[in-house]
Scaffold this motif. Structure first.
Motif, PDB file in Angstrom:
ATOM      1  N   UNK A 131       1.684 -34.784 -33.950  1.00  0.00           N
ATOM      2  CA  UNK A 131       2.128 -33.484 -33.441  1.00  0.00           C
ATOM      3  C   UNK A 131       1.338 -33.039 -32.218  1.00  0.00           C
ATOM      4  N   UNK A 132       0.154 -33.599 -31.999  1.00  0.00           N
ATOM      5  CA  UNK A 132      -0.655 -33.213 -30.838  1.00  0.00           C
ATOM      6  C   UNK A 132      -0.099 -33.785 -29.537  1.00  0.00           C
TER       7      UNK A 132
ATOM      8  N   UNK B 178       4.363 -27.834 -36.620  1.00  0.00           N
ATOM      9  CA  UNK B 178       5.129 -28.745 -35.782  1.00  0.00           C
ATOM     10  C   UNK B 178       6.285 -28.018 -35.090  1.00  0.00           C
ATOM     11  N   UNK B 179       6.845 -27.008 -35.737  1.00  0.00           N
ATOM     12  CA  UNK B 179       7.908 -26.221 -35.100  1.00  0.00           C
ATOM     13  C   UNK B 179       7.364 -25.475 -33.893  1.00  0.00           C
ATOM     14  N   UNK B 180       6.172 -24.931 -34.004  1.00  0.00           N
ATOM     15  CA  UNK B 180       5.549 -24.262 -32.865  1.00  0.00           C
ATOM     16  C   UNK B 180       5.307 -25.232 -31.717  1.00  0.00           C
TER      17      UNK B 180
ATOM     18  N   UNK C 135      15.686 -29.605 -34.864  1.00  0.00           N
ATOM     19  CA  UNK C 135      15.974 -29.036 -36.175  1.00  0.00           C
ATOM     20  C   UNK C 135      15.032 -29.686 -37.168  1.00  0.00           C
ATOM     21  N   UNK C 136      14.551 -28.880 -38.084  1.00  0.00           N
ATOM     22  CA  UNK C 136      13.635 -29.342 -39.122  1.00  0.00           C
ATOM     23  C   UNK C 136      14.208 -28.827 -40.439  1.00  0.00           C
TER      24      UNK C 136
ATOM     25  N   UNK D 285      12.628 -35.377 -25.657  1.00  0.00           N
ATOM     26  CA  UNK D 285      13.775 -35.751 -26.492  1.00  0.00           C
ATOM     27  C   UNK D 285      14.174 -34.620 -27.424  1.00  0.00           C
ATOM     28  N   UNK D 286      15.449 -34.612 -27.788  1.00  0.00           N
ATOM     29  CA  UNK D 286      15.920 -33.722 -28.852  1.00  0.00           C
ATOM     30  C   UNK D 286      15.543 -34.338 -30.196  1.00  0.00           C
ATOM     31  N   UNK D 287      15.209 -33.488 -31.173  1.00  0.00           N
ATOM     32  CA  UNK D 287      14.603 -33.959 -32.416  1.00  0.00           C
ATOM     33  C   UNK D 287      15.365 -33.447 -33.633  1.00  0.00           C
TER      34      UNK D 287
END
Length: 247
Positions: free
Chosen positions: A168-169, A195-197, A207-208, A176-178
Motif C-alpha cells: 500500500x505504500x 488502503x482506500x485512503x 472498489x473495495x 490503474x483502476x482497481x
C-alpha cells in the motif's frame, strides 16, 4: 481454446508459465494472472482458459520458479481444511523467500514477455491475482504505472502491513483502476480504510468490496474454501473491470 506452456527469462533464471488465448488468429488485450499460495496448477489454468474465452491473452507465471517447475507442490486433487496446515508447512518458506525485490524483477520480465507475444494487442495490460497473487499484482501495477491499466485482487494477502515495503505504500505511483474482492475476514476495517485512503490520494478509480458469506480462497474450485456465489461475483467484477479499461 489454445493453450501453451512457455519459458520466460528472468533475472534469476527461466520461469515456466502457462498461457491461454482465443482461437481467433487476432490480437487480444493481455492479462498477467498471478496464482494463490498453492501456485500454478490445473485449477488456475482452468481459470485462465475461462478468462481467455472472453477475449484475452492470459499469462500465468510460476512465481516459485526458483524452486521447481509447476505444479510446485504435491497437492491433493481437493485441498481440504484438514490438510491445509501440512501443505502450508511446505509453502511458507517459498512465500517468505519471494521478496519484494524478487517479485519486482520477475514482474518486469513477465510484462516484457507478455507484451511481446504476437497474439497480444499493443497498449497497457491488466494484472490480477489471488491471495498472495493479489500482492504481486499490486506490486506490478505500482511499479509499472505506464504499462498497467487495471489491477484486481481477490481474497488478497497482506496488502497493508507495517513494513517499509508494504504494497500500500507504493500506491501513490498507481494509475490503474482497481478492484479488490475480499472475503469477510481478509482485511481489518482499519486496513480497508488505510488502503482506500491511499487510492483516494492517488486519484485512481477503485472498489473495495467484501463478498458476503465467503472465506479466504473463495474463488478456488479445488479447495474447501470455494464459494459458488463468491466465484460468480468475482467473474462479474473482473470482466466488468477489464471491459472498461482494456477494450
Amino acid at each position: 481454446m489454445p493453450a501453451t506452456t512457455l519459458s520466460i527469462p528472468t533475472p534469476d533464471g527461466r520461469s515456466d508459465a502457462f498461457a491461454a488465448f482465443p482461437d481467433g488468429g487476432g490480437t487480444y488485450p493481455g492479462v498477467l494472472m498471478y496464482p494463490d499460495a498453492f501456485g500454478p496448477r490445473p485449477a488456475l489454468w482452468g481459470m485462465a482458459r475461462e478468462l481467455a474465452g472472453h477475449g484475452y491473452y492470459v499469462l500465468v507465471p510460476n512465481v516459485f520458479h526458483r524452486h521447481r517447475p509447476a505444479p510446485v507442490f504435491d497437492l491433493p486433487e481437493h485441498i481440504t481444511t484438514e490438510n491445509r496446515p501440512a501443505l502450508f508447512g511446505q509453502i511458507m518458506p517459498l512465500i517468505e523467500a519471494h521478496t519484494a525485490e524478487r517479485a519486482l524483477g520477475d514482474a518486469a520480465a513477465y510484462l516484457d514477455f507478455l507484451t511481446a507475444q504476437r497474439e497480444v494487442r499493443g497498449g497497457p495490460i491488466a494484472t490480477i491475482g489471488y491471495c498472495m497473487g493479489a500482492v504481486l499484482a499490486m506490486r506490478t501495477a505500482t511499479a509499472h504505472p505506464d504499462r498497467v491499466a487495471a489491477v484486481a485482487g481477490f481474497h488478497p494477502g497482506a496488502l497493508v502491513t507495517d513494513q517499509p515495503d508494504s504494497p500500500h505504500r507504493r500506491i501513490p505511483g498507481l494509475t490503474a483502476e482497481v478492484h479488490l474482492g475480499l472475503a469477510e475476514n481478509d482485511m481489518t476495517p482499519e486496513a480497508i480504510t488505510e488502503i482506500s485512503q491511499a487510492f483516494d490520494a492517488a486519484g485512481v478509480g477503485y472498489s473495495c468490496e467484501i463478498y458476503p458469506g465467503t472465506v479466504h480462497g473463495f474463488t478456488m474450485a479445488d479447495t474447501d474454501a470455494f464459494d459458488e456465489a463468491g466465484s460468480r461475483r468475482h467473474w462479474e467484477r473482473l470482466l466488468a473491470l477489464l471491459e472498461s479499461t482494456l477494450e
